[in-house]
Design an enzyme around this catalytic site. Structure first.
Site, mmCIF file in Angstrom:
data_model
loop_
_atom_site.group_PDB
_atom_site.id
_atom_site.type_symbol
_atom_site.label_atom_id
_atom_site.label_comp_id
_atom_site.label_asym_id
_atom_site.label_seq_id
_atom_site.Cartn_x
_atom_site.Cartn_y
_atom_site.Cartn_z
ATOM 1 N N ASP A 152 0.826 -1.203 0.000
ATOM 2 C CA ASP A 152 0.000 0.000 0.000
ATOM 3 C C ASP A 152 0.863 1.255 0.000
ATOM 4 O O ASP A 152 2.037 1.232 0.360
ATOM 5 C CB ASP A 152 -0.901 0.018 1.227
ATOM 6 C CG ASP A 152 -0.086 0.181 2.499
ATOM 7 O OD1 ASP A 152 0.873 -0.596 2.668
ATOM 8 O OD2 ASP A 152 -0.377 1.086 3.294
ATOM 9 N N GLU A 153 0.265 2.350 -0.376
ATOM 10 C CA GLU A 153 0.840 3.695 -0.255
ATOM 11 C C GLU A 153 2.306 3.765 -0.695
ATOM 12 O O GLU A 153 3.134 4.416 -0.061
ATOM 13 C CB GLU A 153 0.687 4.198 1.186
ATOM 14 C CG GLU A 153 -0.766 4.392 1.557
ATOM 15 C CD GLU A 153 -0.963 4.784 3.013
ATOM 16 O OE1 GLU A 153 -1.925 5.521 3.289
ATOM 17 O OE2 GLU A 153 -0.195 4.337 3.870
ATOM 18 N N ALA A 154 2.614 3.097 -1.791
ATOM 19 C CA ALA A 154 3.983 3.123 -2.324
ATOM 20 C C ALA A 154 4.137 4.329 -3.240
ATOM 21 O O ALA A 154 4.505 4.209 -4.417
ATOM 22 C CB ALA A 154 4.280 1.818 -3.047
#
Length: 546
Positions: free
Chosen positions: A351-353
């Site tokens: 996530d949230e890369a």
């Protein structure tokens, strides 16, 4: 999974005696028998059972009660000892556990496991493995199940049907009655998880065990441990000792952090298994990796180790996707963690890369997912994995909410239609770290304020448009800890929402009813008080007076 830019915060003579409490030394006289309000209604249980048929006289646990288990069945005997251990302190009774085939309606509490049991029936994924039947007459309580998990869940139901004072660690006044009738029960979904973030703030083995016991009471079967993030690395990796020694040396706010040795982690896994929870470890990649980047310089594209991070921003860190050293690191970590983990899953985050370009993200996941498979595990990833190519059999954990874009939701639905299964953790329903109201002193509010009814009042089977109902593997309640440092704080944010997510994962849709649930939830409060569980007394629930 988290937010936009901030996360700011379970005898008959000649019978073989298996286990009995030693006779107590002489002490104070037994408490006077309490005024008897009568047993709790048979259906006053969370999660709601699939079928409840009340009727007949109640059963009373007395000084003559024994727990009877099949001879030679070690699993049943272990569950019997667990049950007796729950009953002894508060009742003051010996409650021996005896191996005794007995007659079908033999006296006492009878545990029946395996072939010939009359286990719970149901159509859910866990019906055979986790179903049970509980039958109560004036003469006995019989819990039967095909497998140990079902028998253990039946014990949790019996526990909730007893007066809340049964949870006390000191002797209490009786009577100890259970309403007559039959419960036949099995789960809707085979995956019913709760996630504990031990990366933002570290929690000890004892604190994790306490949370496991609370999950077991509500028939959860998965403990997801978020073991790494920007602020801390929490599991020892023998081939990469600096991950724990350096990367685990701090936490949000700059505290001392901490990490689990391999022996610690094995103890958590063992304890969770004794409560029939499978541990799913998570190593978040390629983002949320600052603790690793600070520990090993070669994981950075410029070869320079990053400073340790104690803030709460997200999306700024990334493994260097182009470097071979990155995949050596992944192989080392995944290999050792898989060897430590008997369960089938390994969570790789994803996530949230935001610091990883989309093409690099897809390339990274193409290389990492086969590593998980080579070590005999099934991939779980946050739902952003749908933007790459999920491996066959991979599970996607959806954490979106009202602010999630239509295109992102559509990608998840397309992946589900293509064969990926989903674990539902919508942030504005299931994230236990969201504030209840604007005045809640703990937690975050980037996904909105989440009161008890909002957390409960949704249907996993129809939540995401375009997702076939059969693609839903289950639900999970994540608890992020940017703002949480103690067990009391964990509990305050988890309770009373945690039991509601459990009910969504266990109970048939036909039982879903807020007015009924609110009454059953309120009846849990005296049990939480007896267990010393801190909880939020939501004005949406008419709690009993203390």
């Amino acid at each position: 999974m988290r937010r936009a830019s901030l996360r700011c915060l379970i005898a008959a003579g000649g019978a073989l005696l298996l286990a009995a409490a030693p006779l107590s030394a002489p002490g104070p006289a037994a408490p006077a028998r309490a005024a008897d309000p009568g047993p709790a209604p048979l259906g006053r249980v969370v999660p709601a059972p699939a079928s409840v048929r009340p009727g007949g006289d109640p059963y009373e646990i007395t000084a003559r009660t024994a727990v009877r288990v099949p001879p030679g069945n070690r699993e049943a005997a272990r569950i019997g000892r667990y049950l007796a251990g729950l009953l002894r302190p508060s009742t003051g009774y010996r409650v021996p556990v005896v191996a005794d085939p007995g007659e079908e309606d033999g006296p006492g509490i009878r545990l029946v496991l395996g072939e010939g049991s009359r286990e719970g029936a149901g159509e859910g994924e866990g019906a055979a493995a986790e179903g049970y039947r509980l039958a109560v007459t004036a003469r006995s309580v019989t819990i039967s199940a095909r497998e140990g998990a079902g028998l253990f869940h039946g014990v949790q139901t019996l526990r909730q049907l007893l007066p809340a004072r049964v949870e006390s660690t000191v002797r209490q006044a009786g009577p100890w009655t259970v309403a007559g009738g039959v419960i036949t029960d099995a789960p809707r979904y085979g995956y019913r998880g709760a996630m504990l973030d031990v990366a933002r703030h570290f929690f000890s083995v004892g604190q994790v065990k306490r949370y496991v016991d609370q999950l077991a009471l509500y028939k959860y079967n998965v403990l997801h441990l978020h073991l790494s993030d920007d602020q801390g690395w929490r599991i020892a990796i023998g081939s990469r000792p600096r991950l724990a020694a350096h990367g685990g040396s701090t936490q949000v706010g700059g505290g001392p952090g901490g990490f689990y040795s391999k022996a610690d982690y094995r103890e958590i896994v063992r304890y969770a298994a004794s409560r029939y929870l499978t541990v799913v470890p998570e190593i978040d990649m390629p983002g949320h990796t600052n603790a690793a980047l600070a520990s090993y310089a070669e994981l950075n594209c410029d070869g320079v180790a990053r400073p340790l991070y104690t803030g709460t921003e997200v999306g700024f860190s990334s493994l260097c996707v182009a470097k071979p050293e990155t995949y050596d690191f992944v192989e080392d970590v995944i290999g050792e963690l898989a060897e430590l983990t008997p369960g089938p899953y390994l969570h790789i985050g994803g996530d949230e890369a935001h610091a990883t370009p989309a093409a690099d993200y897809a390339a990274f996941m193409e290389r990492v997912q086969p590593v998980v498979a080579r070590h005999g595990k099934t991939v779980i990833g946050w739902h952003q994995l749908a933007g790459a190519r999920p491996a066959p059999g991979a599970l996607l954990q959806y954490w979106g909410y009202g602010g999630t874009g239509a295109a992102e939701r559509a990608r998840v639905a397309a992946a589900a239609r293509a064969g990926s299964r989903l674990i539902l953790s919508p942030a504005d329903r299931a994230y236990l770290d969201m504030k209840y109201t604007k005045d809640t002193p703990l937690g975050l509010r980037w996904a909105g304020l989440v009161e008890v009814r909002q957390s409960y009042d949704w249907d996993p089977g129809g939540y995401l448009a375009g997702v076939p109902a059969e693609a839903v593997a289950g639900v999970e309640a994540p608890l992020w800890t940017e703002t949480l440092t103690t067990s009391a704080q964990l509990e305050y944010m988890a309770f009373p929402r945690l039991p509601g997510i459990a009910e969504l994962g266990w109970s048939p849709p036909a039982t879903h009813d807020w007015p009924s649930y609110r009454e059953r939830l309120a009846a849990q409060a005296p049990r939480w008080d007896a267990l010393g569980i801190a909880y939020y007394r939501s004005p949406q629930v008419q709690w009993p007076t203390r």
